[in-house]
Design an enzyme around this catalytic site. Structure first.
Site, short mmCIF file in Angstrom:
data_model
loop_
_atom_site.label_atom_id
_atom_site.label_comp_id
_atom_site.label_asym_id
_atom_site.label_seq_id
_atom_site.Cartn_x
_atom_site.Cartn_y
_atom_site.Cartn_z
N HIS B 120 28.61 -12.40 -10.75
CA HIS B 120 30.06 -12.61 -10.80
C HIS B 120 30.64 -12.15 -9.46
O HIS B 120 30.10 -11.24 -8.83
CB HIS B 120 30.59 -11.74 -11.95
CG HIS B 120 32.03 -11.92 -12.28
ND1 HIS B 120 33.04 -11.36 -11.54
CD2 HIS B 120 32.63 -12.60 -13.30
CE1 HIS B 120 34.21 -11.68 -12.10
NE2 HIS B 120 33.98 -12.43 -13.15
N ASP B 196 25.51 -4.35 -13.44
CA ASP B 196 26.77 -4.87 -13.96
C ASP B 196 26.56 -5.15 -15.44
O ASP B 196 25.89 -6.12 -15.81
CB ASP B 196 27.14 -6.15 -13.19
CG ASP B 196 28.36 -6.86 -13.77
OD1 ASP B 196 28.85 -6.43 -14.84
OD2 ASP B 196 28.81 -7.84 -13.16
N GLN B 199 28.64 -7.98 -19.39
CA GLN B 199 28.29 -8.89 -20.49
C GLN B 199 27.18 -8.36 -21.38
O GLN B 199 26.80 -9.04 -22.33
CB GLN B 199 27.89 -10.26 -19.91
CG GLN B 199 28.99 -10.99 -19.18
CD GLN B 199 30.23 -11.22 -20.04
OE1 GLN B 199 30.19 -11.18 -21.27
NE2 GLN B 199 31.35 -11.45 -19.38
N LYS B 221 36.20 -6.57 -22.77
CA LYS B 221 35.17 -7.52 -23.17
C LYS B 221 34.39 -7.02 -24.38
O LYS B 221 33.40 -7.62 -24.80
CB LYS B 221 34.21 -7.78 -22.00
CG LYS B 221 34.88 -8.52 -20.84
CD LYS B 221 33.87 -8.87 -19.77
CE LYS B 221 34.52 -9.23 -18.45
NZ LYS B 221 35.04 -10.61 -18.45
N CYS B 378 34.21 -17.50 -11.79
CA CYS B 378 34.08 -16.43 -10.80
C CYS B 378 32.63 -16.26 -10.36
O CYS B 378 32.16 -15.13 -10.16
CB CYS B 378 34.61 -15.09 -11.32
SG CYS B 378 36.34 -15.13 -11.71
C1 LIG Z 1 29.08 -10.36 -15.45
C2 LIG Z 1 30.49 -9.97 -15.15
N1 LIG Z 1 30.73 -9.05 -14.22
C3 LIG Z 1 31.96 -8.64 -13.94
C4 LIG Z 1 33.07 -9.17 -14.55
C5 LIG Z 1 34.42 -8.70 -14.17
O1 LIG Z 1 35.04 -8.04 -15.23
P1 LIG Z 1 36.53 -7.52 -15.07
O2 LIG Z 1 37.35 -8.72 -14.77
O3 LIG Z 1 36.83 -6.92 -16.39
O4 LIG Z 1 36.54 -6.56 -13.96
C6 LIG Z 1 32.87 -10.15 -15.52
C7 LIG Z 1 34.04 -10.77 -16.16
O5 LIG Z 1 34.09 -11.96 -16.44
C8 LIG Z 1 31.57 -10.55 -15.82
O6 LIG Z 1 31.34 -11.49 -16.75
#
Ligand SMILES: Cc1ncc(COP(=O)(O)O)c(C=O)c1O
Lengths: 125, 418
Positions: B120, B196, B199, B221, B378
């Site tokens: 992401h 990260d 998910q 999430k 993203c």
């Molecule tokens: C794998 C992953 N990393 C990071 C993020 C970023 O999360 P946030 O927007 O809550 O910072 C997301 C959100 O879609 C994600 O799916």
């Protein structure tokens, strides 16, 4: 998916292609979805003699660009710069939901930014 | 088997009708809906406990601090770490930015950072930022099925590779990466290993493993409120890391030209924190614990299997990511091929991919209240890697059931792709 008018224009746009003569090129990509359009404008004394486009994107943005070219042909740049976004969307042949505003407005915004950069008569600074 | 009917009743928003019909929410990867218990916990905090935390001598202030610190403990227990190792942030993105800024001092010109091609943007851009300082960013390739290419991973680890940061589960492909194995390889090289977990933490049982130095995830999430995120860091790492932001709360002593910072985690929480967010996240964790993370995971596996099977019957669909539900989560990216309604014109510098645009697919589904995400999610480098502009994406959580998948499939059948 959409009505025939839209689908037909999507498949057979009237203003698609790169003309032999043009004086302004506007190359614009939508940040939100990667759609891309290139506007080719043949301008004389502030009047759009001809405008055509190339690009690829969603049905709404491509149809909108074709409609925009139709609207802009033969008109003053200044006039086109002043097109009201909400009127444009209201008169669109299919309902534009808030999530698709960027798609429908892609050609107008590209035109404004591009003409703003090109220093030509009719340019509203 | 989850009792989805009764779970749905816990979510006020799922009772909503739009144009007289129920809503089919298939975008929990972007953000999840909130149960009544989370909404109530936030209201309850403001009704009974609100005061600023940490620096109050009076009773109410201590009760507010207690709410906040209890929430921290609940988060820590949930992933099997110590309270002092949980830093509250705004979201995953802020957690990863914190690391980028605070780890910067450990890096020198010529050092390398290794991430994957399925990240992401929030696990790319904080690292790309360091390229300006002569740090090199490397990307691990993927296999055609959508897994990390382990051989490529090994070959890209150099002695200069100081940081390796990888998503636990892809928000596009659904791929679950084998964090255990990856962390061992990272540790053989003494690299800092960051995960990260945006998910993964919401969707599967997880206990912290020794090879992970830092892990980031977002409250919103996992049924929690917006605006609260988590950074886990091993205590000894956090102790030696400089703070990210500076200001109130995070100090022991301030002199005119000198400051002594608080110990972790407070050192990383400058200013008045999001206490309602922490309280809401804690209530979300309670809700998830009641259901059981094993059950969450098996429900999603079941839905993913069903969805993959029935989507595959559509003849014009292109599905991305692994097919084995043991190795993937409940997020399915797809495109609809449509040579027939694609424009008949070809042109020099425009690449026509023969796919319906994902926004058009999502708009079409929206007409029947089926809410899916579309676009690049993203993850533009991944889109470029796959040579597509975007995908439509359906994702599942505990309140989804077979009827939602049926609605998705019949919505897609309605697209007349001859
Ligand atoms: C794998 C992953 N990393 C990071 C993020 C970023 O999360 P946030 O927007 O809550 O910072 C997301 C959100 O879609 C994600 O799916």
């Amino acid at each position: 998916m959409y009505n025939d008018e839209i689908m037909d224009r999507y498949q057979n746009p009237y203003y698609f292609g790169k003309p032999e003569r043009y004086s302004i090129v506007i190359d614009e990509a939508s940040t939100s979805c990667g759609d891309k359009i290139i506007l080719y404008i043949q301008e004389e004394n502030g009047v759009i003699k001809q405008i055509k486009f190339e690009g690829d994107g969603c049905i709404i943005s491509m149809v909108s660009t074709d409609l925009f070219c139709e609207k802009a042909t033969g008109r003053n740049i200044e006039e086109i710069m002043r097109i009201d976004e909400s009127d444009y969307v209201k008169n669109f042949p299919v309902e534009i939901t808030p999530g698709r505003l960027n798609c429908a407005l892609l050609p107008i915004r590209a035109f404004r930014r591009g003409v703003g950069r090109a220093n030509i008569p009719g340019n509203l600074k | 088997m989850l009792d989805v009917g009764s779970i749905r009743r816990d979510f006020p928003i799922l009772q909503r009708k739009m144009d007289g019909k129920r809503i089919v929410y298939l975008d929990s990867t972007a953000t999840t809906q909130k149960p009544e218990s989370v909404i109530n916990a936030i209201a309850e905090f403001y009704r009974n406990y609100n005061a600023n935390v940490h620096r109050s001598v009076y009773k109410l202030g201590w009760e507010a601090t207690d709410c906040y610190e209890q929430a921290r403990k609940n988060v820590a227990d949930f992933i099997g770490v110590k309270s002092e190792e949980i830093v509250f942030t705004r979201n995953t993105t802020e957690s990863l930015n914190l690391l980028s800024y605070s780890l910067e001092g450990k890096l020198k010109k010529g050092d390398r950072i290794l991430i994957s091609s399925m990240e992401h943007h929030s696990n790319i851009l904080p690292w790309m930022r360091l390229e300006e300082r002569g740090i090199n960013l490397d990307y691990i390739n993927l296999t055609p099925e959508g897994f990390l290419d382990i051989e490529d991973f090994k070959s890209k680890i150099k002695k200069e590779t100081k940081i390796i940061s990888i998503t636990h589960q892809s928000n596009v492909l659904g791929t679950i990466n084998d964090i255990d194995t990856l962390s061992k390889i990272a540790k053989e090289n003494d690299s800092i290993f960051i995960v990260d977990g945006a998910q993964s933490i919401p969707h599967m049982p997880f206990k912290m493993i020794n090879g992970i130095d830092y892990m980031a995830f977002s409250g919103h999430k996992m049924l929690g409120p917006l605006g609260i995120g988590v950074l886990y860091g091993k205590y000894e790492n956090l102790s030696e890391l400089p703070p990210f932001q500076r200001g109130g709360e995070m100090i022991k002593e301030v002199d005119f030209h000198k400051v002594e910072f608080e110990d972790p985690p407070i050192k990383f929480e400058a200013g008045t924190p999001n206490v309602e967010g922490a309280v809401g996240l804690s209530a979300a964790i309670d809700y998830l614990k009641k259901i059981g993370m094993e059950n969450v995971r098996s429900h999603e596996k079941y839905l993913t299997r069903k969805a993959l099977d029935s989507l595959s019957t559509l003849k014009n669909i292109q599905i991305y990511g692994p097919r084995d539900t043991e190795k993937r989560g409940g997020v399915i990216s797809f495109n609809i091929r449509s040579e027939a309604i694609k424009r008949k014109i070809a042109s020099g510098n425009i690449h026509l991919d023969g796919l319906l645009h994902s926004h058009d697919v999502a708009s079409h589904l929206d007409e029947s209240n089926v809410f899916v995400r579309s676009g690049h999610h993203c993850a533009q480098p991944l889109m470029k890697y796959l040579n597509i502009k975007g995908t439509a994406r359906a994702s599942f959580y505990i309140y989804n059931d077979i009827d939602d998948i049926e609605a998705l499939v019949s919505g897609l059948e309605g697209i007349d792709v001859q």
